[in-house]
Enzyme design. Structure first.
Site, PDB file in Angstrom:
ATOM      1  N   GLU A  94       0.839  -1.197   0.000  1.00  0.00           N
ATOM      2  CA  GLU A  94       0.000   0.000   0.000  1.00  0.00           C
ATOM      3  C   GLU A  94       0.872   1.245   0.000  1.00  0.00           C
ATOM      4  O   GLU A  94       2.067   1.165   0.255  1.00  0.00           O
ATOM      5  CB  GLU A  94      -0.833   0.072   1.286  1.00  0.00           C
TER       6      GLU A  94
ATOM      7  N   HIS B 139      -5.020   1.322   6.792  1.00  0.00           N
ATOM      8  CA  HIS B 139      -4.124   0.953   7.885  1.00  0.00           C
ATOM      9  C   HIS B 139      -3.354   2.143   8.457  1.00  0.00           C
ATOM     10  O   HIS B 139      -3.164   3.152   7.796  1.00  0.00           O
ATOM     11  CB  HIS B 139      -3.140  -0.109   7.397  1.00  0.00           C
TER      12      HIS B 139
END
Lengths: 297, 405
Positions: free
Chosen positions: A214, A256
């Site tokens: 990510e 996250h």
């Protein structure tokens, strides 16, 4: 061979008397993992799913000296303490399921694990699963066989949902895993892509590795560096998400905890570029992955 | 949590880091008497305030009041300025840069120092990377004086100034550690003509996950870059006092027409990329995960869908490991959906897998038949990202039909 979780894994669950902890213990056993003890301070003497519960790791180790792994399911405020207890008693694989662990605590336990020569997976890790061997944590839920089968592909993912989704895509295409790992998406991960790639490189059964990354941080760039230095030589297929996040103003955190872009560092585009230059095969969407694995592995 | 400059300076000051004398006002009328040159600084969470004309040096009362009047209520990157910091103006000799933050390479705190401050550190890093010195910090022992001096020396600082700066930076470290910070940045770190050091700006970011052990820090909630919308604040409330799963902790209002209910920190990012690729414009970003109870998802559903102008909704996630799909979709999503007025008639594409998914899909199909929802339900056999195009095709048809009415 699989990595991290094998036939030799003998596990305990810290926080076994909690809702997710007891569920995980049951699932781990059902999938063939030896779970011999649980630890919850103050609940020693009880039992969960037929597994004896101890007050301390020391007591658990006295009764079951063969314990070499633990899964941690305690509230975030107690994670550092629980992990240090396990590490102090020589447990060599510590899986941390708990989320929202303070960064300072994660940093401390990463450094303590290095001192002890142990492997810590997490925090915020869904778990580790090796088909045919067993699993640590909640990965695959109560029916891992639906989405994981034995094969030759390693999977490393910051996201717990994506580790299952990607393994399922592989399975639909007739492929399978040696080991699948949810590494967690925190700012400080106690083990990162490079740690796992090193293990997969040394594992003769693993023919290729799928990496899900990510925006935010530099762990993906470190993996690219490893490829460049030829320390990882097997085909690496990478999917890096987060283009959308780059379109938002300011340093907004999406998903996250570690997924935060500051300046030009950590953008999805820069990660893809570095991995591509280092020789990784880039998947644009999850569905591209099985074909890339078949083509290059 | 990112702090305003004046809040960050409070923490620095508490740790012995010198900051210019100053006070905060909300309105120009609160200024009172000004007897010396004053810097008027609009308090905003996003940077580049100087370039936006939100910081000005004022010589007297009239200028100070005019400057405060100009910036209070102004909007900077979508954020309304509500507080103004008035500070004593310093005679600046030199400007430096100092920062302590977490580094993912050494996986610990890192001191970053550059003798050349004031400007954007990203620019310095690019133009003169050798000028930026770094020093990893061991959490067990903290930042040692010699480490600070060594870094400063490498950056070309010497003599008494090196010793004074080392002390300054060590106190920054104390602040970083004491309050569980993610970042403590001082830029510019000013040396005055009188050779005193001051933190003239402060960017302090606290670790949200460590706030529980700092009851002494009681800063109101905020969102970096802009003022939070009503819905964003409502969504944040869902997780408060209920730690079962994570629901709505990240919720961002966006200007599009597709309501998003995504699941999973990673999958939610993947699907947003896919939606953009398919030409969709999200009305929000949000995510729930970690096996939350139905009532939390119900609340989030109401926040997402109680919005005028929606032309579609995407309930999407990967194949869950432990999130109960029946609970989240039936006791959560469907319950919330039923309460939306007027009743949504736009297409709702659902793609999900995981524990009890078949049971959930059956209940959804029954509800659609009985209550007339335009559900399009896909399980894990259908690829997650492909449902972005499915949704956008349905949305196009819906808009055409709506337009012809």
């Amino acid at each position: 061979m699989a990595i991290l979780v094998t036939q030799k894994t003998v596990a305990c669950v810290q926080g076994i008397t909690g809702k997710e902890g007891s569920k995980a213990a049951r699932q781990m056993q059902a999938y063939g993992t030896k779970v011999v003890a649980g630890v919850t301070p103050g609940k020693g003497g009880e039992s969960v799913e037929g597994i004896p519960v101890y007050d301390t790791i020391e007591q658990a180790k006295q009764a079951h000296p063969e314990i070499n792994a633990t899964s941690i399911y305690v509230p975030p405020t107690g994670v550092k303490d629980a992990a240090f207890e396990a590490l102090a008693h020589g447990v060599s694989l510590v899986h941390i399921f708990s989320e929202k662990v303070p960064i300072m605590d994660a940093t401390a336990l990463y450094h303590f694990a290095r001192l002890k020569g142990a492997r810590v997976v997490g925090p915020s890790s869904i778990g580790i699963l090796s088909p045919g061997h067993g699993k640590m944590g909640s990965i695959g839920g109560s029916n891992p066989a639906e989405t994981f089968q034995k094969g030759e592909v390693g999977v490393i993912s910051k996201s717990g949902g994506m580790v299952r989704e990607l393994s399922w895509l592989l399975m639909k295409a007739g492929l399978g895993n040696t080991t699948a790992i949810g590494m967690g998406g925190d700012v400080i991960a106690a083990s990162t892509y490079t740690d796992y790639l090193e293990l997969f490189e040394a594992d003769p059964e693993t023919k290729a590795v799928v990496l899900f990354g990510e925006h935010g941080g530099t762990y993906e760039q470190q993996a690219a560096q490893m490829l460049k230095q030829k320390k990882f030589t097997k085909p690496l297929i990478a999917l890096i998400a987060g283009k959308f996040a780059g379109t938002l103003p300011g340093s907004v955190q999406l998903g996250h905890a570690g997924a935060i872009i500051e300046g030009k560092w950590g953008t999805t585009e820069s990660k893809i570029e570095e991995l591509r230059k280092a020789g990784a095969h880039i998947a644009k969407i999850p569905d591209d992955i099985p074909d890339l694995v078949k083509k290059f592995a | 949590m990112k702090l305003y400059e004046f809040e960050g300076k409070q923490l620095l000051k508490a740790c012995g880091v010198p900051v210019p004398e100053g006070r905060v006002v909300c309105r120009a009328e609160e200024i009172g008497e000004i007897t010396e040159p004053t810097i008027v600084k609009a308090q905003a969470l996003s940077g580049k305030r100087g370039k936006a004309g939100l910081i000005s040096l004022c010589r007297d009362q009239a200028e100070t009041e005019a400057a405060a009047r100009k910036v209070s209520g102004a909007v900077h990157n979508g954020e309304k300025i509500e507080k103004v910091l008035l500070e004593q103006a310093l005679q600046i000799k030199e400007e430096h840069y100092a920062c302590i933050t977490y580094d993912t390479l050494t996986r610990g705190p890192l001191l970053i120092f550059c003798a050349q401050g004031g400007m954007d550190i990203e620019e310095v890093k690019e133009q003169a990377p050798k000028k930026v010195v770094t020093q990893p910090i061991d959490l067990n022992y903290g930042l040692q004086g010699w480490q600070a001096r060594q870094a400063l020396s490498k950056a070309g600082i010497s003599g008494l100034k090196m010793i004074k700066l080392a002390e300054f930076i060590t106190r920054m470290w104390n602040c970083f550690q004491r309050y569980d910070c993610r970042t403590v940045e001082v830029n510019p770190l000013v040396e005055t003509e009188g050779e005193d050091l001051f933190a003239c700006d402060a960017k302090v970011v606290l670790d949200d996950d460590a706030l529980y052990r700092h009851p002494e820090l009681d800063f109101p909630p905020r969102s970096p870059g802009r003022q939070q919308t009503q819905k964003e604040l409502q969504a944040k409330e869902i997780d408060k006092n209920d730690h079962r799963g994570s629901v709505g902790s990240t919720y961002i209002d966006l200007p599009g027409d597709i309501g998003i209910l995504a699941s999973g920190g990673g999958a939610s990012i993947v699907i947003m990329d896919a939606l953009l690729e398919a030409g969709g414009k999200p009305a929000n970003f949000t995510e729930y995960s970690g096996n939350p109870p139905g009532e939390k998802v119900e609340k989030l559903t109401k926040i997402v869908l109680d919005k005028p102008g929606l032309n579609g909704c995407w309930v999407v996630g990967g194949t869950a490991n432990f999130t109960d799909i029946y609970v989240t979709l039936i006791d959560g999503f469907l319950k919330g959906l039923r309460e939306i007025k007027p009743k949504p008639d736009y297409p709702i594409v659902i793609r999900r897998g995981g524990p009890r998914d078949e049971e959930a899909f059956k209940a959804l199909r029954e509800a659609a038949a009985r209550e007339g929802w335009d559900f399009h339900i896909y399980g894990r056999d259908t690829s997650m990202t492909s449902t972005a195009k499915t949704l956008m095709d349905l949305v196009a048809a819906y808009k055409k039909k709506k337009g012809s009415k």
